[in-house]
Design an enzyme around this catalytic site. Structure first.
Site, PDB file in Angstrom:
ATOM      1  N   ARG A   1      -4.204  -2.951  21.361  1.00  0.00           N
ATOM      2  CA  ARG A   1      -3.603  -2.120  20.314  1.00  0.00           C
ATOM      3  C   ARG A   1      -4.268  -0.740  20.282  1.00  0.00           C
ATOM      4  O   ARG A   1      -3.595   0.289  20.146  1.00  0.00           O
ATOM      5  CB  ARG A   1      -3.713  -2.812  18.952  1.00  0.00           C
ATOM      6  CG  ARG A   1      -2.946  -2.086  17.850  1.00  0.00           C
ATOM      7  CD  ARG A   1      -2.843  -2.900  16.574  1.00  0.00           C
ATOM      8  NE  ARG A   1      -4.138  -3.087  15.932  1.00  0.00           N
ATOM      9  CZ  ARG A   1      -4.313  -3.797  14.815  1.00  0.00           C
ATOM     10  NH1 ARG A   1      -3.287  -4.411  14.234  1.00  0.00           N
ATOM     11  NH2 ARG A   1      -5.515  -3.924  14.291  1.00  0.00           N
TER      12      ARG A   1
ATOM     13  N   LYS B   1      -2.499   2.781  14.969  1.00  0.00           N
ATOM     14  CA  LYS B   1      -3.518   2.575  13.931  1.00  0.00           C
ATOM     15  C   LYS B   1      -4.403   3.816  13.930  1.00  0.00           C
ATOM     16  O   LYS B   1      -5.453   3.871  14.571  1.00  0.00           O
ATOM     17  CB  LYS B   1      -4.309   1.287  14.196  1.00  0.00           C
ATOM     18  CG  LYS B   1      -5.045   0.793  12.956  1.00  0.00           C
ATOM     19  CD  LYS B   1      -5.516  -0.644  13.123  1.00  0.00           C
ATOM     20  CE  LYS B   1      -6.545  -1.020  12.089  1.00  0.00           C
ATOM     21  NZ  LYS B   1      -6.085  -1.030  10.709  1.00  0.00           N
TER      22      LYS B   1
ATOM     23  N   GLU C   1       4.808  -3.353   3.859  1.00  0.00           N
ATOM     24  CA  GLU C   1       3.555  -4.102   3.983  1.00  0.00           C
ATOM     25  C   GLU C   1       2.726  -3.804   2.745  1.00  0.00           C
ATOM     26  O   GLU C   1       3.220  -3.184   1.796  1.00  0.00           O
ATOM     27  CB  GLU C   1       2.813  -3.720   5.273  1.00  0.00           C
ATOM     28  CG  GLU C   1       2.418  -2.253   5.371  1.00  0.00           C
ATOM     29  CD  GLU C   1       1.641  -1.921   6.638  1.00  0.00           C
ATOM     30  OE1 GLU C   1       1.108  -2.827   7.304  1.00  0.00           O
ATOM     31  OE2 GLU C   1       1.546  -0.715   6.946  1.00  0.00           O
TER      32      GLU C   1
HETATM   33  N1  PXG Z   1      -1.494  -3.150   7.594  1.00  0.00           N
HETATM   34  C1  PXG Z   1      -2.344  -2.125   7.478  1.00  0.00           C
HETATM   35  C2  PXG Z   1      -1.865  -0.821   6.976  1.00  0.00           C
HETATM   36  C3  PXG Z   1      -3.691  -2.296   7.860  1.00  0.00           C
HETATM   37  O1  PXG Z   1      -4.554  -1.279   7.762  1.00  0.00           O
HETATM   38  C4  PXG Z   1      -3.195  -4.612   8.416  1.00  0.00           C
HETATM   39  C5  PXG Z   1      -1.885  -4.363   8.043  1.00  0.00           C
HETATM   40  C6  PXG Z   1      -3.576  -5.942   8.967  1.00  0.00           C
HETATM   41  O2  PXG Z   1      -3.766  -5.859  10.389  1.00  0.00           O
HETATM   42  P1  PXG Z   1      -4.822  -6.763  11.168  1.00  0.00           P
HETATM   43  O3  PXG Z   1      -4.717  -6.312  12.586  1.00  0.00           O
HETATM   44  O4  PXG Z   1      -6.175  -6.488  10.558  1.00  0.00           O
HETATM   45  O5  PXG Z   1      -4.410  -8.173  10.992  1.00  0.00           O
HETATM   46  C7  PXG Z   1      -4.128  -3.554   8.340  1.00  0.00           C
HETATM   47  C8  PXG Z   1      -5.552  -3.751   8.729  1.00  0.00           C
HETATM   48  C9  PXG Z   1     -10.545  -3.148   5.150  1.00  0.00           C
HETATM   49  C10 PXG Z   1      -9.790  -3.547   6.363  1.00  0.00           C
HETATM   50  O6  PXG Z   1     -11.762  -3.005   5.260  1.00  0.00           O
HETATM   51  C11 PXG Z   1      -8.422  -3.291   6.465  1.00  0.00           C
HETATM   52  C12 PXG Z   1      -7.744  -3.662   7.620  1.00  0.00           C
HETATM   53  C13 PXG Z   1      -8.403  -4.294   8.620  1.00  0.00           C
HETATM   54  C14 PXG Z   1      -9.765  -4.554   8.525  1.00  0.00           C
HETATM   55  C15 PXG Z   1     -10.471  -4.173   7.374  1.00  0.00           C
HETATM   56  O7  PXG Z   1      -9.929  -2.987   4.090  1.00  0.00           O
HETATM   57  N2  PXG Z   1      -6.416  -3.370   7.681  1.00  0.00           N
END
Ligand code: PXG
Length: 292
Positions: free
Chosen positions: A50, A149, A182
């Site tokens: 990714r 991302k 989301e």
């Molecule tokens: N949507 C958004 C906008 C994100 O930033 C996810 C979905 C979930 O994706 P993953 O790949 O993690 O399953 C994210 C990811 C935090 C933190 O510290 C936030 C994320 C990941 C790790 C830590 O708040 N967001």
């Protein structure tokens, strides 16, 4: 604490980037939030794929190939003797003169922070979360594709500010057409009549790594029909179950949305089963940190 910074492991206090770094000046960069469980990095290769795709999309040349990135993550974890960790891998456009033009930055900046993970309270997983829908719309995918991302998180932060002000930990974000996209840092799923649905990236969702793992588990272990499709708040309010997925949150039940109880207002059976399957997956799989 040791931080990986541009090829070296340096003490935390020496891990500094310039005020001229375009990651700071313009949010020009990409990142990953990754987790290690019991000495293994969960879905590391998927996270790196990714990151590589995000970098490609913003025309940022990564300083390391996939193997090199994998080794850098492993080295950072072992330098800090971590078995369970939160890993933040960031690549910015790098140091350059003022001005948007990425050609001002000859070299990207890369750093990796591996820190202890702060877990969500246990009751989030047993009693479930209550969400609200916020007014801030998810950035239009035609302006910035959510598959990237990137370091531009103000859209999500504005939504988070609304959520926190209203007394909630997470919030549902709609896209500009009014479909569910989301949450501020998590993907969303609804279950209705044993069919599981989550919004597609073209509706404004990041293609979450946890989301991907949960789709696989739901299909393979729970034999559920899973689709990526758009849906509205009506479908959330009237769902049998609802849950969120994310690297930090893992799988979290949602029991109330905008004051409406979801299902019977308790963590759902399918959600509870998916939490168990996900925990098994994280404890048994992943790239080992300390084995050769
Ligand atoms: N949507 C958004 C906008 C994100 O930033 C996810 C979905 C979930 O994706 P993953 O790949 O993690 O399953 C994210 C990811 C935090 C933190 O510290 C936030 C994320 C990941 C790790 C830590 O708040 N967001």
């Amino acid at each position: 604490m040791k931080i990986y910074l541009n090829g070296k492991l340096v003490p935390k206090d020496e891990a500094k980037v310039s005020v001229f770094d375009h990651g700071l000046l313009y949010g020009d960069g990409v990142f990953e939030g990754i987790r290690a469980y019991n000495g293994r990095v969960f879905r590391l290769r998927e996270h790196l794929d990714r990151l590589i795709n995000s970098a490609k999309a913003i025309k940022l040349e990564l300083p390391l190939d996939k193997k090199g990135l994998e080794q850098a993550v492993i080295d950072t974890l072992s330098a800090n003797s971590l078995k369970d960790a939160y890993i933040r891998l960031v690549v910015t456009r790098g140091y350059g003169d003022l001005g948007l033009d990425p050609r001002k930055c000859p070299e990207p900046t890369i750093f990796i922070i591996a820190d202890k993970i702060t877990l969500y309270p246990d009751e989030f997983y047993t009693r479930g979360l209550e969400l609200i829908t916020v007014a801030t719309k998810r950035t239009n995918p035609e302006s910035l594709n959510p598959c990237i991302k990137s370091l531009n998180y103000l859209n999500n932060i504005l939504a988070k500010i609304e959520a926190v002000r209203a007394g909630f930990h997470e919030a549902i974000m709609l896209n500009s057409q009014g479909y569910v996209a989301e949450c501020t840092g998590d993907n969303i799923f609804v279950l209705k009549d044993n069919k599981l649905v989550t919004p597609p990236s073209w509706a404004g969702a990041l293609e979450g790594i946890t989301r991907g793992a949960v789709i696989e588990l739901a299909k393979d272990k729970l034999k559920l029909q899973v689709s990526e499709d758009i849906f509205t708040l009506y479908n959330v309010y009237t769902a049998d179950e609802c849950f969120l997925t994310g690297t930090a949150a893992e799988v979290i039940p949602v029991v109330k949305v905008d004051g409406r109880a979801i299902g019977d207002g308790k963590a759902g059976k399918v959600t509870t089963r998916l939490i168990k399957e996900f925990r098994e997956l994280t404890s048994l799989t992943g790239v080992p940190i300390y084995e050769k």
